[in-house]
Design a protein around this motif. Structure first.
Motif, PDB file in Angstrom:
ATOM      1  N   ARG A  44      -3.218   5.160  -2.269  1.00  0.00           N
ATOM      2  CA  ARG A  44      -4.180   6.077  -1.656  1.00  0.00           C
ATOM      3  C   ARG A  44      -3.781   7.500  -2.032  1.00  0.00           C
ATOM      4  O   ARG A  44      -2.637   7.909  -1.830  1.00  0.00           O
ATOM      5  CB  ARG A  44      -4.188   5.909  -0.135  1.00  0.00           C
ATOM      6  N   THR A  75       0.525   5.582   0.266  1.00  0.00           N
ATOM      7  CA  THR A  75      -0.256   6.820   0.380  1.00  0.00           C
ATOM      8  C   THR A  75       0.623   7.954  -0.116  1.00  0.00           C
ATOM      9  O   THR A  75       1.750   8.119   0.355  1.00  0.00           O
ATOM     10  CB  THR A  75      -0.658   7.076   1.844  1.00  0.00           C
ATOM     11  N   SER A  86      -9.688  11.163   1.076  1.00  0.00           N
ATOM     12  CA  SER A  86      -8.799  10.132   0.553  1.00  0.00           C
ATOM     13  C   SER A  86      -9.572   9.128  -0.293  1.00  0.00           C
ATOM     14  O   SER A  86     -10.734   8.837  -0.033  1.00  0.00           O
ATOM     15  CB  SER A  86      -8.073   9.427   1.700  1.00  0.00           C
ATOM     16  N   VAL A  87      -8.919   8.649  -1.323  1.00  0.00           N
ATOM     17  CA  VAL A  87      -9.501   7.651  -2.220  1.00  0.00           C
ATOM     18  C   VAL A  87      -8.432   6.599  -2.462  1.00  0.00           C
ATOM     19  O   VAL A  87      -7.284   6.935  -2.746  1.00  0.00           O
ATOM     20  CB  VAL A  87      -9.894   8.283  -3.575  1.00  0.00           C
ATOM     21  N   GLU A  88      -8.812   5.332  -2.324  1.00  0.00           N
ATOM     22  CA  GLU A  88      -7.823   4.275  -2.504  1.00  0.00           C
ATOM     23  C   GLU A  88      -8.094   3.538  -3.809  1.00  0.00           C
ATOM     24  O   GLU A  88      -9.226   3.170  -4.104  1.00  0.00           O
ATOM     25  CB  GLU A  88      -7.886   3.307  -1.331  1.00  0.00           C
ATOM     26  N   HIS A  89      -7.033   3.333  -4.585  1.00  0.00           N
ATOM     27  CA  HIS A  89      -7.177   2.669  -5.878  1.00  0.00           C
ATOM     28  C   HIS A  89      -6.320   1.421  -5.949  1.00  0.00           C
ATOM     29  O   HIS A  89      -5.151   1.443  -5.548  1.00  0.00           O
ATOM     30  CB  HIS A  89      -6.708   3.596  -7.001  1.00  0.00           C
ATOM     31  N   ARG A 110      -1.695  -0.887  -3.908  1.00  0.00           N
ATOM     32  CA  ARG A 110      -2.910  -0.117  -3.616  1.00  0.00           C
ATOM     33  C   ARG A 110      -2.457   1.301  -3.295  1.00  0.00           C
ATOM     34  O   ARG A 110      -1.626   1.501  -2.417  1.00  0.00           O
ATOM     35  CB  ARG A 110      -3.693  -0.716  -2.443  1.00  0.00           C
ATOM     36  N   PRO A 131       0.844  -1.189   0.000  1.00  0.00           N
ATOM     37  CA  PRO A 131       0.000   0.000   0.000  1.00  0.00           C
ATOM     38  C   PRO A 131       0.883   1.244   0.000  1.00  0.00           C
ATOM     39  O   PRO A 131       1.948   1.248   0.608  1.00  0.00           O
ATOM     40  CB  PRO A 131      -0.782  -0.110   1.306  1.00  0.00           C
ATOM     41  N   GLY A 177     -12.080   6.573   1.275  1.00  0.00           N
ATOM     42  CA  GLY A 177     -11.594   6.422   2.641  1.00  0.00           C
ATOM     43  C   GLY A 177     -12.425   7.197   3.640  1.00  0.00           C
ATOM     44  O   GLY A 177     -13.191   8.075   3.278  1.00  0.00           O
TER      45      GLY A 177
END
Lengths: 415, 81
Positions: free
Chosen positions: A110, A61, A122-125, A108, A59, A287
């Motif tokens: 963010r 960010t 926040s948006v997680e892809h 992943r 992950p 998120g």
């Protein structure tokens, strides 16, 4: 331009090049560390961190370099973990960066929305969502990409992944003025460019750039006049107007100003009550709290659309949902003044916004970019708006600036 | 330009929106609303312009009534640096 083949990164300001071997070493470094929550120093730092995220399937960010600590806290991000290093291992066995982008990574990512509608969210892809718009093929082998978007935001990430997936060099134009970016593109043989309509509006009138094959506009609504100007500057380019959002990536595409929902998306993108809605299956993970913009399984984009007369299903974007500014209790629509300012012949770009004010709550203000050589002053602008708008809808402070401030901070630019 | 003449210029700019003639100076005792004819949006503009110019929000801790009070707040803040 032949020397581009060895470089994955070209600094648009200095012309400095970084070799592909350096990027591929990130995958196999014996004591590799990465920053799972990264506030990058610059665009290249961000892209290298994306590559580390790809090879470690971890992950990641990414935080805008300008995001202040108090905003991080409000977003639930612990400033103490930002840029903390941790060791990573390489998962899988591919050696080439492009194979990682082509779907072998569990990355992943963010990101935070740019916050044109308030506090960033926040948006997680997954790589799958991010990669939906990526085109891979032999005819993309020799593409050279200009990067105008920060790679901490989805439009920048998409350019980066598109280039990495095809082994294309990236010419870093982030932070350059539009004129300097254009010069870097000419010098380094850029073939592909993606930027906001504002970027194209601010490009100087110069000799057309031959050799650019594809030009993408996205992020704001586009009118015919701008498309004509872009076509003149890039006469050999295919124009692509995209509708994309941080939540859903690239959703719609057009070669003009109007859009149509493609057949494959008709059950997941729809127009309801004049606004575009997107089904949750097309979105990255949102998120934090469930956003107010969800209506059941549908995400309300807040983008208003107008049907094209005489067509079935085609529409143009009419702009964002109104962003009211509350001036002493009166709700004022800043888009009205903004549209009139943009129509003035001496104005290249303008933004109108509410500035926090101890007397009336918010005061309507404008920042205006004049055409070079223009002597337009504050009084002349006010005269041009008088009588065309109610008094409260006329910006009380009008500043002339070289470039529009980032829209995520509603304050006047320093002189 | 010093604080006093800049403040006079800002006041003249704001009053000129309504067609008032420019004044070379304003009495310290002149009241912003009653004597100078400023309404609340004018006062909002005044404080925003002075804030941009001198970095002080003259209305931050309550209303000020006269030109002299405005000048005093700006000058006090300038001394504090």
């Amino acid at each position: 331009v032949a020397e581009n083949a060895q470089a994955w990164w070209i600094d648009g300001a200095t012309g400095a090049r970084r070799p592909w071997s350096e990027l591929e070493d990130l995958a196999g470094a014996p004591k590799a560390v990465r920053r799972p929550v990264c506030q990058p120093r610059d665009a290249r730092d961000a892209v290298e961190e994306i590559v580390r995220g790809l090879v470690s399937s971890g992950p990641l960010t990414l935080v805008d370099p300008r995001m202040p600590r108090d905003e991080m806290v409000r977003l639930g991000l612990d400033p103490g973990v930002v840029n903390q290093e941790s060791a990573y291992g390489v998962t899988g066995g591919a050696a080439k960066v492009e194979d990682w982008v082509r779907g072998r990574s569990g990355l992943r990512l963010r990101l935070f929305t740019s916050g044109s509608s308030g506090l960033p969210r926040s948006v997680e892809h997954a790589l799958e969502t991010l990669g939906r718009a990526i085109r891979i093929g032999a005819h993309h082998r020799n593409d050279v990409w200009a990067l105008t978007y920060r790679p901490t935001h989805i439009a920048g990430v998409q350019v980066v992944l598109q280039a990495l997936a095809n082994g294309n060099p990236i010419v870093d134009c982030t932070g350059l003025t539009p004129a300097a970016a254009l010069e870097a593109m000419r010098r380094h043989g850029v073939t592909h460019l993606s930027a906001t309509p504002t970027f194209y509006r601010l490009l100087p009138d110069v000799a057309p750039l031959a050799g650019v094959r594809a030009v993408t506009l996205g992020g704001e609504s586009v009118d015919d006049a701008l498309l004509r100007r872009v076509a003149t500057l890039f006469p050999t380019a295919r124009l692509r107007n995209v509708y994309a959002s941080t939540e859903g990536g690239t959703l719609l595409e057009s070669d003009g100003t109007s859009f149509e929902i493609p057949a494959r998306l008709r059950d997941r993108v729809e127009v309801r009550a004049g606004r575009l809605r997107v089904h949750r299956s097309l979105l990255g993970g949102l998120g934090g709290e469930r956003p107010a913009a969800m209506d059941g399984d549908w995400y309300e984009t807040g983008d208003r659309v107008d049907p094209v007369a005489g067509s079935t299903g085609r529409f143009t974007f009419a702009g964002r949902e109104r962003r009211w500014v509350n001036v002493g209790g009166s709700k004022v629509d800043p888009d009205q003044a903004e549209a009139l300012l943009r129509e003035l012949p001496e104005v290249l770009a303008a933004r109108v916004f509410g500035l926090a004010n101890s007397v009336v709550g918010e005061l309507l203000c404008a920042e205006v970019v004049r055409r070079p050589g223009s002597a337009l002053d504050e009084a002349a602008v006010r005269t041009a708006l008088n009588g065309r708008l109610p008094g409260t809808a006329i910006p009380r402070i009008i500043r002339f600036v070289d470039r529009l401030a980032d829209t995520r901070s509603d304050k006047l630019s320093a002189r | 330009m010093n604080i006093s003449s800049k403040t006079v210029e800002v006041l003249n700019d704001i009053r000129s929106h309504k067609g008032a003639a420019r004044e070379p100076r304003f009495d310290g005792s002149a009241r912003l609303r009653e004597d100078l004819g400023l309404d609340s949006i004018d006062l909002a503009e005044l404080t925003a312009r002075l804030d941009h110019e001198f970095g002080v929000d003259v209305f931050a801790d309550g209303p000020v009534q006269t030109v002299g009070e405005v000048l005093a707040k700006v000058e006090r803040s300038a001394r504090r640096g």
